[in-house]
Design a protein around this motif. Sequence first.
Motif, PDB file in Angstrom:
ATOM      1  N   ARG A 196     -38.131 -21.786  13.751  1.00 34.73           N
ATOM      2  CA  ARG A 196     -37.067 -21.051  13.204  1.00 34.73           C
ATOM      3  C   ARG A 196     -37.252 -19.700  12.580  1.00 34.73           C
ATOM      4  O   ARG A 196     -36.704 -18.513  12.730  1.00 34.73           O
ATOM      5  CB  ARG A 196     -36.224 -21.868  12.478  1.00 34.73           C
ATOM      6  N   LEU A 197     -38.417 -19.705  11.977  1.00 35.62           N
ATOM      7  CA  LEU A 197     -38.814 -18.611  11.252  1.00 35.62           C
ATOM      8  C   LEU A 197     -39.298 -17.506  11.927  1.00 35.62           C
ATOM      9  O   LEU A 197     -39.083 -16.301  11.758  1.00 35.62           O
ATOM     10  CB  LEU A 197     -39.957 -19.112  10.046  1.00 35.62           C
ATOM     11  N   LYS A 198     -39.988 -17.806  12.966  1.00 35.13           N
ATOM     12  CA  LYS A 198     -40.589 -16.675  13.824  1.00 35.13           C
ATOM     13  C   LYS A 198     -39.489 -16.191  14.677  1.00 35.13           C
ATOM     14  O   LYS A 198     -39.483 -14.906  14.632  1.00 35.13           O
ATOM     15  CB  LYS A 198     -41.471 -17.534  15.018  1.00 35.13           C
ATOM     16  N   THR A 199     -38.495 -17.080  15.118  1.00 34.42           N
ATOM     17  CA  THR A 199     -37.229 -16.407  15.757  1.00 34.42           C
ATOM     18  C   THR A 199     -36.556 -15.305  14.895  1.00 34.42           C
ATOM     19  O   THR A 199     -36.353 -14.371  15.168  1.00 34.42           O
ATOM     20  CB  THR A 199     -36.317 -17.459  16.337  1.00 34.42           C
ATOM     21  N   PHE A 200     -36.311 -15.902  13.849  1.00 35.09           N
ATOM     22  CA  PHE A 200     -35.558 -15.022  12.597  1.00 35.09           C
ATOM     23  C   PHE A 200     -36.126 -13.819  12.282  1.00 35.09           C
ATOM     24  O   PHE A 200     -35.457 -12.799  12.485  1.00 35.09           O
ATOM     25  CB  PHE A 200     -35.469 -15.807  11.422  1.00 35.09           C
ATOM     26  N   LEU A 201     -37.394 -13.782  11.934  1.00 35.34           N
ATOM     27  CA  LEU A 201     -38.214 -12.679  11.951  1.00 35.34           C
ATOM     28  C   LEU A 201     -38.409 -11.665  13.087  1.00 35.34           C
ATOM     29  O   LEU A 201     -38.423 -10.659  12.982  1.00 35.34           O
ATOM     30  CB  LEU A 201     -39.653 -12.937  11.060  1.00 35.34           C
ATOM     31  N   PHE A 202     -38.568 -12.357  14.154  1.00 28.73           N
ATOM     32  CA  PHE A 202     -38.601 -11.535  15.496  1.00 28.73           C
ATOM     33  C   PHE A 202     -37.414 -10.607  15.620  1.00 28.73           C
ATOM     34  O   PHE A 202     -37.314  -9.484  15.759  1.00 28.73           O
ATOM     35  CB  PHE A 202     -38.961 -12.598  16.621  1.00 28.73           C
ATOM     36  N   GLU A 203     -35.951 -11.478  15.406  1.00 30.44           N
ATOM     37  CA  GLU A 203     -35.155 -10.511  15.544  1.00 30.44           C
ATOM     38  C   GLU A 203     -34.803  -9.491  14.633  1.00 30.44           C
ATOM     39  O   GLU A 203     -34.362  -8.242  14.795  1.00 30.44           O
ATOM     40  CB  GLU A 203     -33.928 -11.704  15.483  1.00 30.44           C
ATOM     41  N   SER A 204     -35.332  -9.766  13.065  1.00 29.28           N
ATOM     42  CA  SER A 204     -35.131  -8.823  12.292  1.00 29.28           C
ATOM     43  C   SER A 204     -36.234  -7.748  12.397  1.00 29.28           C
ATOM     44  O   SER A 204     -35.753  -6.497  12.274  1.00 29.28           O
ATOM     45  CB  SER A 204     -35.620  -9.598  10.835  1.00 29.28           C
ATOM     46  N   ALA A 205     -37.338  -7.915  13.057  1.00 25.49           N
ATOM     47  CA  ALA A 205     -38.340  -7.055  13.202  1.00 25.49           C
ATOM     48  C   ALA A 205     -37.857  -5.754  14.206  1.00 25.49           C
ATOM     49  O   ALA A 205     -37.789  -4.758  14.002  1.00 25.49           O
ATOM     50  CB  ALA A 205     -39.856  -7.568  13.649  1.00 25.49           C
ATOM     51  N   PHE A 206     -37.329  -6.529  15.223  1.00 22.83           N
ATOM     52  CA  PHE A 206     -36.953  -5.404  16.323  1.00 22.83           C
ATOM     53  C   PHE A 206     -35.535  -4.762  16.166  1.00 22.83           C
ATOM     54  O   PHE A 206     -35.393  -3.906  16.877  1.00 22.83           O
ATOM     55  CB  PHE A 206     -37.267  -6.143  17.626  1.00 22.83           C
ATOM     56  N   VAL A 207     -34.949  -5.659  15.209  1.00 22.46           N
ATOM     57  CA  VAL A 207     -33.593  -4.704  15.157  1.00 22.46           C
ATOM     58  C   VAL A 207     -34.028  -3.546  14.163  1.00 22.46           C
ATOM     59  O   VAL A 207     -33.504  -2.453  14.143  1.00 22.46           O
ATOM     60  CB  VAL A 207     -32.563  -5.740  14.405  1.00 22.46           C
ATOM     61  N   CYS A 208     -35.006  -3.802  13.084  1.00 20.38           N
ATOM     62  CA  CYS A 208     -35.326  -2.625  12.200  1.00 20.38           C
ATOM     63  C   CYS A 208     -35.982  -1.678  12.856  1.00 20.38           C
ATOM     64  O   CYS A 208     -36.025  -0.504  12.729  1.00 20.38           O
ATOM     65  CB  CYS A 208     -36.461  -3.106  11.274  1.00 20.38           C
ATOM     66  N   GLU A 209     -36.684  -1.835  14.281  1.00 20.96           N
ATOM     67  CA  GLU A 209     -37.397  -1.002  14.774  1.00 20.96           C
ATOM     68  C   GLU A 209     -36.375  -0.042  15.421  1.00 20.96           C
ATOM     69  O   GLU A 209     -36.520   1.168  15.910  1.00 20.96           O
ATOM     70  CB  GLU A 209     -38.081  -1.867  16.074  1.00 20.96           C
TER      71      GLU A 209
END
Length: 251
Positions: free
Chosen positions: A238-251
């Motif tokens: 769950r954490l990887k999915t959450f951070l993955f979405e956060s990371a590339f939204v920030c990009e």
Amino acid sequence: MASSWLKLNPRKTEIVLVGRDRVCRNLLGALSPPSLSGVDLRVVKVTKSLGVFLDASLTLERQISSVVSWGFFHLRNIRRLSPVLPHDSLATLMHAFVISRLDYCNALYAGLPLKAISRLQLVQNAAARVVHNVSRFDHITPTLQKLHWLPIRWRITFKVLVLVFMALNDLGPAYLRDLLTPYVPARPLRSESGNFLVVPRFRSKLGERSFSYQASVSWNALPLYLKSSPSLSIFKSRLKTFLFESAFVCE
């Protein structure tokens, strides 16, 4: 050490005094040379522990330089093999020799300036370009998304949060658990059920690099469903999915 039937070798023992340069210099000038078993110990500015270079100011500049140098050295060798290796084998080599090195003890990088983290990001970007045979002039974000690689800054956050989850659920060492304090409001509040941690206060930026601070800030930013994961494997997923979405939204 003696009670555990262990003995330090004075000739292999080094001392690092951590703090501001001026304070450290004043202390060293006021103290007599430290010794062990009659042997004077060396006071150094940088030492190595478990493969990590630690400096007196905890900037980790020497450590980052070592990782970057190591990473680009292996990248050059792997690039020579890329014409004859299938994609899966190339990705496996990259993980074994480059990505694993970037991830090693990376929780220590938490709180470092983005300028320092960006040097490590250059290595990951170069690794992604080799795996997918992408030109250095192309934007790297789509390639990282295809590989499902978290950028370096978010990989550091991932490691810190995994350590927090393990500590809070008695899956990690007790000394980490002792650094975390659950938030208990003085009167009943809605936030009481949010599974928050107390964020300690520090007067310096160096203090904000501590595990207790970085862990609390990162943990408090997570949604409740993530904090309440029933197992470590589910939390990681769950954490990887959450951070993955956060990371590339920030990009």
